[in-house]
Design an enzyme around this catalytic site. Structure first.
Site, PDB file in Angstrom:
ATOM      1  CG  ASP A  89       1.699  -3.031  10.681  1.00  8.44           C
ATOM      2  OD1 ASP A  89       1.000  -3.653   9.516  1.00  8.44           O
ATOM      3  OD2 ASP A  89       2.364  -2.347   9.499  1.00  8.44           O
ATOM      4  NE  ARG A  93      -1.948  -5.852   6.667  1.00  8.10           N
ATOM      5  CZ  ARG A  93      -0.979  -5.662   6.589  1.00  8.10           C
ATOM      6  NH1 ARG A  93       0.023  -6.077   5.166  1.00  8.10           N
ATOM      7  NH2 ARG A  93       0.442  -5.427   7.476  1.00  8.10           N
ATOM      8  CB  THR A 153       2.755   0.650   5.881  1.00  9.56           C
ATOM      9  OG1 THR A 153       1.921   0.488   6.155  1.00  9.56           O
ATOM     10  CG2 THR A 153       4.121   0.450   6.821  1.00  9.56           C
ATOM     11  CG  ASP A 206      -1.287  -0.543   7.811  1.00 10.23           C
ATOM     12  OD1 ASP A 206      -1.377  -1.617   7.806  1.00 10.23           O
ATOM     13  OD2 ASP A 206      -2.216   0.671   7.930  1.00 10.23           O
ATOM     14  NE  ARG A 258      -0.849  -5.065  -1.617  1.00 10.99           N
ATOM     15  CZ  ARG A 258      -1.838  -3.788  -0.992  1.00 10.99           C
ATOM     16  NH1 ARG A 258      -2.389  -3.392  -2.218  1.00 10.99           N
ATOM     17  NH2 ARG A 258      -1.711  -3.599   0.295  1.00 10.99           N
ATOM     18  N   GLY A 282       0.821  -1.215   0.322  1.00 14.24           N
ATOM     19  CA  GLY A 282       0.391   0.453  -0.155  1.00 14.24           C
ATOM     20  C   GLY A 282       1.097   1.384  -0.083  1.00 14.24           C
ATOM     21  CG  ASP A 307       3.846  -7.377   7.916  1.00 15.01           C
ATOM     22  OD1 ASP A 307       3.325  -6.277   6.449  1.00 15.01           O
ATOM     23  OD2 ASP A 307       2.959  -7.722   8.190  1.00 15.01           O
TER      24      ASP A 307
HETATM   25  O1  F6P Z   1      -1.327  -1.587   4.271  1.00 18.27           O
HETATM   26  C1  F6P Z   1      -2.080  -0.059   3.949  1.00 18.27           C
HETATM   27  C2  F6P Z   1      -3.166  -0.139   3.639  1.00 18.27           C
HETATM   28  O2  F6P Z   1      -4.296   1.369   3.129  1.00 18.27           O
HETATM   29  C3  F6P Z   1      -4.213  -0.791   4.867  1.00 18.27           C
HETATM   30  O3  F6P Z   1      -4.400  -0.300   5.754  1.00 18.27           O
HETATM   31  C4  F6P Z   1      -5.063  -1.439   4.135  1.00 18.27           C
HETATM   32  O4  F6P Z   1      -6.212  -2.592   5.276  1.00 18.27           O
HETATM   33  C5  F6P Z   1      -4.872  -1.884   2.646  1.00 18.27           C
HETATM   34  O5  F6P Z   1      -3.273  -1.539   2.759  1.00 18.27           O
HETATM   35  C6  F6P Z   1      -5.422  -1.523   1.519  1.00 18.27           C
HETATM   36  O6  F6P Z   1      -5.624  -2.417   0.566  1.00 18.27           O
HETATM   37  P1  F6P Z   1      -5.508  -1.911  -0.950  1.00 18.27           P
HETATM   38  O7  F6P Z   1      -5.082  -0.539  -1.039  1.00 18.27           O
HETATM   39  O8  F6P Z   1      -5.008  -2.865  -1.588  1.00 18.27           O
HETATM   40  O9  F6P Z   1      -6.704  -1.837  -0.611  1.00 18.27           O
END
Ligand code: F6P
Length: 326
Positions: free
Chosen positions: A133, A175, A129, A131, A75, A14, A106
């Site tokens: 985390d 997340r 990120t 998050d 990804r 992300g 991570d």
């Molecule tokens: O890991 C960062 C993040 O924004 C999370 O907080 C969220 O759940 C996820 O990415 C969303 O992923 P995507 O943008 O692929 O929907």
């Protein structure tokens, strides 16, 4: 070890505000050290598809203030396979890159660790990120900007909640971590914060809101981390309705707005420091480490530590939310 001549850099997972500031710092520090830099588009998938672009000082001009990532991100299922990683390594060699900087979370570092072990290539990670985390760094790049985005939105919601005497469940990202919910909940005086790290008791929450109502606190903001064990904000509202009461409840899911916008001063600062630190670590023959910031100092944290350990949520902060809302 032979001196590094050329670094590849990519962003993965992300995106987060501040990634561009980190890219800029890596490129400019590397060039200062007479190291060439190639950008890889779309994360590990771009490594496999051989999507390399040369980066010079001008390439990273006027981006420090921009959200998102000029290298784009994605990804990559193929990078999860040894065969995909062989192709990625072959492309790195073809482009004469002898080290890699990865900016991500991570998942990014899990892939980097395996890749580095399989192909003996120096890799340094930069924690990017929203998050927050990641173990081994107080703040990840993008977290501070995301917090400011959340509290700006919540302050607006609080205006209309107060006017209509409503309860708002505001769902935030993270997340499977509650750091955005908790820190922004404190910053905007939320009446409750629901995080995946602590089991949610909806009956207690209903009693708490009933108690607030009895004290003429006729509007409330409940911050809900998207990974909360009681499900997202919509399912929590539905469950709360079963307990009855006179509540007028609404839900707002902030979603991807938390991932964009110009990075805050703090995110630009840590992104710049960590970008420079990543190059310094490579020059010091460091590999398979994440550069992080602990108590305002740059640290090198082995990937297997930042992946293995879990950053714990601060129970004292959770208690503080309750104390300040009784
Ligand atoms: O890991 C960062 C993040 O924004 C999370 O907080 C969220 O759940 C996820 O990415 C969303 O992923 P995507 O943008 O692929 O929907």
């Amino acid at each position: 070890m032979a001196k590094i001549q050329k670094i590849a850099i990519l962003t993965s997972g992300g995106d987060s505000p501040g990634m561009n500031a980190a890219i800029r710092a890596v490129v400019r520090k590397a060039l200062f050290e007479n190291i060439k830099v190639m950008g890889v588009l779309r994360g590990y998938e771009g490594l496999i598809k051989d999507e390399f672009i040369s980066l010079n000082s001008k390439s990273v001009g006027n981006i420090i203030q921009r959200g998102g990532t000029i290298l784009k991100t994605a990804r990559s299922e193929r990078f999860l396979t040894p065969e995909g990683r062989v192709i990625a390594y072959e492309n790195l060699s073809k482009n004469k890159c002898d080290a890699l900087v990865v900016i991500g979370g991570d998942g990014t570092f899990k892939g980097a660790r395996i890749f580095s072990e399989e192909h003996n290539i120096p890799i340094v990670g930069i924690p990017g990120t929203i998050d927050n985390d990641l173990y081994g760094t107080d703040m990840t790049i993008g977290f501070d900007t995301a917090l400011n985005t959340v509290i700006d939105a919540v302050d607006k919601i609080r205006d209309t909640a107060a006017s209509h005497e409503r309860i708002f469940f505001v769902e935030v990202m993270g997340r499977d971590a509650g750091f955005i919910a908790l820190r922004s909940g404190i910053a905007c005086g939320a009446e409750a914060v629901l995080v995946p790290e602590v089991q949610t008791n909806l009956k207690d929450l209903h009693n708490h809101l009933t108690n607030c109502m009895s004290k003429k606190k006729t509007s409330s903001i409940i911050l809900v981390a998207e990974g909360d064990d009681a499900g997202g904000a919509f399912s929590i509202k539905k469950e709360m309705e079963k307990y009855g009461g006179e509540f007028d409840m609404k839900v707002t899911v902030l979603g991807h707005i938390q991932r964009g916008g110009p990075p805050s001063a703090y995110d630009r600062y840590i992104a710049t420091k960590l970008g420079v630190a990543a190059v310094v670590s490579l020059l010091d023959d460091q590999r398979s480490i994440m550069v992080g910031m602990l108590h305002r100092k740059v640290v090198n944290v082995p990937f297997n530590q930042t992946i293995k350990h879990h950053k714990h949520i601060d129970q004292e902060l959770l208690d503080m939310v309750d104390i300040l809302n009784t």
